[in-house]
Design a protein around this motif. Structure first.
Motif, short mmCIF file in Angstrom:
data_model
loop_
_atom_site.label_atom_id
_atom_site.label_comp_id
_atom_site.label_asym_id
_atom_site.label_seq_id
_atom_site.Cartn_x
_atom_site.Cartn_y
_atom_site.Cartn_z
N TYR A 7 0.85 -1.07 -0.02
CA TYR A 7 0.04 -0.10 0.01
C TYR A 7 0.85 1.24 0.03
O TYR A 7 2.13 0.99 0.27
CB TYR A 7 -0.93 -0.01 1.21
N LYS A 9 1.42 5.23 1.25
CA LYS A 9 1.08 6.11 2.49
C LYS A 9 2.14 7.29 2.30
O LYS A 9 3.27 7.00 1.94
CB LYS A 9 0.92 5.58 3.68
N SER A 21 1.50 -4.49 4.44
CA SER A 21 0.63 -4.85 5.51
C SER A 21 0.85 -6.14 6.16
O SER A 21 0.38 -6.79 7.12
CB SER A 21 -0.92 -4.72 5.13
#
Length: 129
Positions: A7, A9, A21
């Motif tokens: 992911y 960020k 994750s």
């Protein structure tokens, strides 16, 4: 192909970055991304834009070209002691990202912009004239 556990960020002072994750073991291919290959002439135009910061040298058989990787590849941040490395497949026109050590949950995945995961040569944005 991008592992679904990756992911993006915002990082402190480095813009966005790629994170995981789940734990990722060493020698795992986490992404294979297609690239758009451009000529040396097109590179001159790209160098006048923000895209300059996101392109890769593309030198099959010594040709001086560049490429724009798709997927998450342009978002991986630089580290001289990166936890991933990248490989170019000139024939398939792809860049693959592979881990060089185990990566912990929520750890940022990084690459060395010099190409070799442990190359400590100053990268273009850190070189002073």
């Amino acid at each position: 192909m991008i592992l679904p556990i990756l992911y993006i960020k915002t990082t402190n002072g480095r813009g966005r970055g790629v994170f995981t994750s789940e734990r990722i073991p060493v020698d795992t291919i986490v992404e294979i991304a297609p690239v758009i290959v451009m000529t040396a002439e097109e590179r001159k135009l790209l160098d006048q834009t923000l895209l300059h910061d996101y392109i890769f040298e593309w030198t099959p058989e010594g040709e001086k070209m560049c490429c724009m990787a798709l997927g998450y590849v342009p978002i991986y941040n630089h580290s001289y002691s990166s936890n991933c490395e990248y490989f170019m497949d000139y024939e398939a026109q792809t860049i693959s990202i592979k881990t060089v050590r185990d990566i912990a949950v929520d750890e940022e995945l990084t690459i060395n912009y010099n190409g070799d995961w442990n190359d400590e040569k100053a990268v273009w944005f850190e070189v002073s004239d």
